[in-house]
Motif scaffolding. Structure first.
Motif, PDB file in Angstrom:
ATOM      1  N   SER A 186       6.054 -38.546  24.171  1.00  0.00           N
ATOM      2  CA  SER A 186       5.602 -37.920  22.920  1.00  0.00           C
ATOM      3  C   SER A 186       6.743 -37.899  21.910  1.00  0.00           C
ATOM      4  O   SER A 186       7.915 -37.940  22.275  1.00  0.00           O
ATOM      5  CB  SER A 186       5.113 -36.486  23.171  1.00  0.00           C
ATOM      6  OG  SER A 186       6.213 -35.638  23.482  1.00  0.00           O
ATOM      7  N   THR A 187       6.352 -37.797  20.648  1.00  0.00           N
ATOM      8  CA  THR A 187       7.344 -37.724  19.571  1.00  0.00           C
ATOM      9  C   THR A 187       8.173 -36.455  19.691  1.00  0.00           C
ATOM     10  O   THR A 187       9.399 -36.475  19.545  1.00  0.00           O
ATOM     11  CB  THR A 187       6.639 -37.758  18.205  1.00  0.00           C
ATOM     12  OG1 THR A 187       5.913 -38.990  18.085  1.00  0.00           O
ATOM     13  CG2 THR A 187       7.644 -37.668  17.066  1.00  0.00           C
ATOM     14  N   SER A 188       7.521 -35.327  19.984  1.00  0.00           N
ATOM     15  CA  SER A 188       8.238 -34.044  20.039  1.00  0.00           C
ATOM     16  C   SER A 188       9.268 -34.027  21.168  1.00  0.00           C
ATOM     17  O   SER A 188      10.395 -33.534  21.005  1.00  0.00           O
ATOM     18  CB  SER A 188       7.251 -32.888  20.220  1.00  0.00           C
ATOM     19  OG  SER A 188       6.502 -33.043  21.416  1.00  0.00           O
ATOM     20  N   GLU A 189       8.905 -34.601  22.306  1.00  0.00           N
ATOM     21  CA  GLU A 189       9.830 -34.664  23.445  1.00  0.00           C
ATOM     22  C   GLU A 189      11.060 -35.508  23.081  1.00  0.00           C
ATOM     23  O   GLU A 189      12.205 -35.143  23.402  1.00  0.00           O
ATOM     24  CB  GLU A 189       9.107 -35.283  24.646  1.00  0.00           C
ATOM     25  CG  GLU A 189       9.899 -35.239  25.956  1.00  0.00           C
ATOM     26  CD  GLU A 189       9.157 -35.945  27.088  1.00  0.00           C
ATOM     27  OE1 GLU A 189       9.661 -35.879  28.223  1.00  0.00           O
ATOM     28  OE2 GLU A 189       8.105 -36.569  26.840  1.00  0.00           O
ATOM     29  N   THR A 190      10.812 -36.617  22.388  1.00  0.00           N
ATOM     30  CA  THR A 190      11.913 -37.504  21.974  1.00  0.00           C
ATOM     31  C   THR A 190      12.812 -36.812  20.960  1.00  0.00           C
ATOM     32  O   THR A 190      14.046 -36.866  21.052  1.00  0.00           O
ATOM     33  CB  THR A 190      11.348 -38.805  21.363  1.00  0.00           C
ATOM     34  OG1 THR A 190      10.367 -39.344  22.234  1.00  0.00           O
ATOM     35  CG2 THR A 190      12.458 -39.817  21.137  1.00  0.00           C
ATOM     36  N   ASP A 195      17.794 -34.187  19.216  1.00  0.00           N
ATOM     37  CA  ASP A 195      18.422 -33.019  18.579  1.00  0.00           C
ATOM     38  C   ASP A 195      19.504 -32.428  19.476  1.00  0.00           C
ATOM     39  O   ASP A 195      20.558 -31.993  19.003  1.00  0.00           O
ATOM     40  CB  ASP A 195      17.374 -31.959  18.243  1.00  0.00           C
ATOM     41  CG  ASP A 195      16.515 -32.348  17.050  1.00  0.00           C
ATOM     42  OD1 ASP A 195      16.979 -33.182  16.240  1.00  0.00           O
ATOM     43  OD2 ASP A 195      15.381 -31.829  16.929  1.00  0.00           O
ATOM     44  N   ASN A 196      19.232 -32.404  20.782  1.00  0.00           N
ATOM     45  CA  ASN A 196      20.226 -31.901  21.733  1.00  0.00           C
ATOM     46  C   ASN A 196      21.468 -32.799  21.745  1.00  0.00           C
ATOM     47  O   ASN A 196      22.598 -32.309  21.803  1.00  0.00           O
ATOM     48  CB  ASN A 196      19.611 -31.835  23.139  1.00  0.00           C
ATOM     49  CG  ASN A 196      20.540 -31.187  24.139  1.00  0.00           C
ATOM     50  OD1 ASN A 196      21.068 -30.095  23.905  1.00  0.00           O
ATOM     51  ND2 ASN A 196      20.764 -31.843  25.262  1.00  0.00           N
ATOM     52  N   ARG A 199      23.564 -32.214  18.590  1.00  0.00           N
ATOM     53  CA  ARG A 199      24.296 -30.938  18.564  1.00  0.00           C
ATOM     54  C   ARG A 199      25.695 -31.101  19.188  1.00  0.00           C
ATOM     55  O   ARG A 199      26.614 -30.347  18.873  1.00  0.00           O
ATOM     56  CB  ARG A 199      23.513 -29.855  19.301  1.00  0.00           C
ATOM     57  CG  ARG A 199      22.460 -29.160  18.432  1.00  0.00           C
ATOM     58  CD  ARG A 199      21.903 -27.924  19.102  1.00  0.00           C
ATOM     59  NE  ARG A 199      20.991 -28.256  20.185  1.00  0.00           N
ATOM     60  CZ  ARG A 199      19.681 -28.430  20.020  1.00  0.00           C
ATOM     61  NH1 ARG A 199      19.141 -28.311  18.809  1.00  0.00           N
ATOM     62  NH2 ARG A 199      18.914 -28.728  21.047  1.00  0.00           N
ATOM     63  N   LYS A 200      25.828 -32.078  20.087  1.00  0.00           N
ATOM     64  CA  LYS A 200      27.111 -32.306  20.759  1.00  0.00           C
ATOM     65  C   LYS A 200      28.031 -33.198  19.936  1.00  0.00           C
ATOM     66  O   LYS A 200      29.242 -33.018  19.932  1.00  0.00           O
ATOM     67  CB  LYS A 200      26.869 -32.947  22.132  1.00  0.00           C
ATOM     68  CG  LYS A 200      26.040 -32.086  23.076  1.00  0.00           C
ATOM     69  CD  LYS A 200      25.656 -32.874  24.315  1.00  0.00           C
ATOM     70  CE  LYS A 200      24.679 -32.100  25.178  1.00  0.00           C
ATOM     71  NZ  LYS A 200      24.155 -32.935  26.297  1.00  0.00           N
ATOM     72  N   LYS A 201      27.471 -34.198  19.257  1.00  0.00           N
ATOM     73  CA  LYS A 201      28.261 -35.160  18.485  1.00  0.00           C
ATOM     74  C   LYS A 201      27.487 -35.575  17.242  1.00  0.00           C
ATOM     75  O   LYS A 201      26.247 -35.582  17.245  1.00  0.00           O
ATOM     76  CB  LYS A 201      28.549 -36.437  19.305  1.00  0.00           C
ATOM     77  CG  LYS A 201      29.585 -36.300  20.385  1.00  0.00           C
ATOM     78  CD  LYS A 201      29.807 -37.670  21.035  1.00  0.00           C
ATOM     79  CE  LYS A 201      30.864 -37.587  22.127  1.00  0.00           C
ATOM     80  NZ  LYS A 201      31.064 -38.922  22.763  1.00  0.00           N
ATOM     81  N   GLU A 202      28.242 -35.968  16.211  1.00  0.00           N
ATOM     82  CA  GLU A 202      27.616 -36.548  15.025  1.00  0.00           C
ATOM     83  C   GLU A 202      27.316 -38.017  15.296  1.00  0.00           C
ATOM     84  O   GLU A 202      28.164 -38.744  15.825  1.00  0.00           O
ATOM     85  CB  GLU A 202      28.538 -36.437  13.812  1.00  0.00           C
ATOM     86  CG  GLU A 202      28.749 -35.020  13.320  1.00  0.00           C
ATOM     87  CD  GLU A 202      29.650 -34.997  12.098  1.00  0.00           C
ATOM     88  OE1 GLU A 202      29.129 -35.066  10.963  1.00  0.00           O
ATOM     89  OE2 GLU A 202      30.878 -34.936  12.280  1.00  0.00           O
ATOM     90  N   TYR A 203      26.125 -38.437  14.896  1.00  0.00           N
ATOM     91  CA  TYR A 203      25.691 -39.814  15.141  1.00  0.00           C
ATOM     92  C   TYR A 203      25.252 -40.504  13.858  1.00  0.00           C
ATOM     93  O   TYR A 203      24.909 -39.859  12.870  1.00  0.00           O
ATOM     94  CB  TYR A 203      24.511 -39.831  16.122  1.00  0.00           C
ATOM     95  CG  TYR A 203      24.923 -39.945  17.575  1.00  0.00           C
ATOM     96  CD1 TYR A 203      24.835 -41.158  18.252  1.00  0.00           C
ATOM     97  CD2 TYR A 203      25.399 -38.837  18.273  1.00  0.00           C
ATOM     98  CE1 TYR A 203      25.204 -41.259  19.589  1.00  0.00           C
ATOM     99  CE2 TYR A 203      25.778 -38.941  19.605  1.00  0.00           C
ATOM    100  CZ  TYR A 203      25.679 -40.163  20.255  1.00  0.00           C
ATOM    101  OH  TYR A 203      26.056 -40.273  21.571  1.00  0.00           O
TER     102      TYR A 203
END
Length: 361
Positions: A186-190, A195-196, A199-203
């Motif tokens: 699903s889109t939301s799962e992806t 997002d997680n 939060r750890k690194k800028e991409y």
């Protein structure tokens, strides 16, 4: 006497390279040191490290003043020791009586902004900031599949390929010498997974270019550029990095192999070979000048150039602290030139000391 310091985060790093450089320094003109930024005493500005003894052909523990010219080979991560050293190096770069052999380039996004508006823009893949999962999913509607790269990073770490097929999303990464893939339904799962990650690194996100050879192995051209004693940029050598079949990266840490550049170009027909060599010359003749017009002076550059199935060339990465393995593995005769180059350029800088520049790490 020129005081020449070679700096790494750990005293275990770059030992053989620093030793070979020191062996080629004229003892009547140079005193060579190696040290870690963490071993600089902030009050006395004395350094605990090692000095090279030419007669004994070895490093000897010593305490010494800060060298006037520093060759920075520090590679920073997110650990506390790196952050502490980073702060110390920033302080060093503000000192008017110290000159760095070359300066570090900023992050990949800052470099992209310069190159994408330069005469080399046709060779630069379109790139946007991956601020959220929604941004990436929206891009997939246009791109179909994309590559996610950390803004701060090297060695191919943290790079992912994301692909949309119907309502499913596949996210792949080269882990060791194999490709691993996660499937989301699903889109939301992806979006949550992305997002997680963000939060750890800028991409940043780029289109997934077809940069594989006929055997479906990703590959790129690694070029090592350095300044010579006349401050001209010289292409010291070229090599091919070839990754695992159906993989994402050509990086050696991802199970890649090194091949001679000539072996690759000799597989091409004459017209294609001539085209690629001319395009390479165009990129390499302009790239250092464009970067130095926007960022502080450089000494060396590692440039990674991808070649797509239609033989279009793409500048994938520029690194101001390049390794030498790809070049020396395929051109062992170049080792002597590479060992002498830092000393020769330090001689050039010693004639214009002291100088002051706004510096980047």
């Amino acid at each position: 006497m020129i005081s020449f310091g070679m700096m790494s985060l750990s005293m275990k790093s770059e030992i053989s390279y620093f030793t070979e450089i020191a062996r080629r320094a004229n003892a009547d003109r140079f005193t060579c040191y190696r040290f870690s930024p963490a071993k600089i005493h902030p009050i006395t500005e004395m350094v605990t490290g090692e000095v090279f003894d030419q007669k004994k052909d070895c490093w000897v523990k010593a305490e010494f003043p800060l060298p006037s010219i520093i060759y920075d080979r520090c590679f920073y991560t997110n650990d506390p020791a790196s952050k502490q050293s980073l702060a110390i190096v920033k302080w060093l770069k503000n000192k008017t009586d110290i000159t760095f052999l070359g300066n570090g380039l900023p992050n990949k996004w800052d470099i992209y902004q310069v190159l994408s508006t330069s005469p080399l823009s046709p060779y630069i893949p379109k790139t946007i900031l991956a601020g959220s999962g929604k941004v990436v999913i929206a891009q997939l509607d246009e791109m179909g599949q994309a590559i996610l790269k950390p803004i701060f990073g090297s060695g191919g770490a943290g790079i992912y390929k994301i692909k949309k097929t119907g309502r499913e999303f596949e996210i792949s990464a080269d882990i060791g010498d194999r490709l691993t893939t996660k499937t989301f339904h699903s889109t939301s799962e992806t979006e949550n997974w992305l997002d997680n990650l963000f939060r750890k690194k800028e991409y940043m996100v780029q289109p997934c270019l077809s940069l594989s050879d006929p055997q479906d192995c990703p590959f790129d051209i690694r070029v090592l550029l350095q300044k010579d004693a006349e401050e001209n940029w010289i292409a010291r050598g070229k090599g091919i990095r070839r990754g695992i079949k159906d993989g994402i990266l050509s990086n050696l840490r991802a199970g890649g192999e090194i091949l001679p550049f000539e072996e690759y170009v000799n597989t091409l027909d004459i017209r294609t070979r001539r085209f690629i060599l001319l395009e390479l010359e165009e990129i390499l003749s302009k790239l250092p000048g464009i970067l130095e017009a926007s960022f502080p002076r450089l000494f060396e550059l590692g440039v990674d150039i991808g070649v797509s199935r239609d033989h279009a060339l793409w500048v994938l990465d520029t690194n101001s602290k390049p390794g030498r393995k790809v070049i020396t593995s395929t051109n062992p005769d170049l080792k002597e030139v590479l060992y002498k180059a830092p000393i020769e350029y330090a001689s050039v800088l010693s004639k214009i000391l002291p100088e002051r520049e706004e510096q980047h790490l």
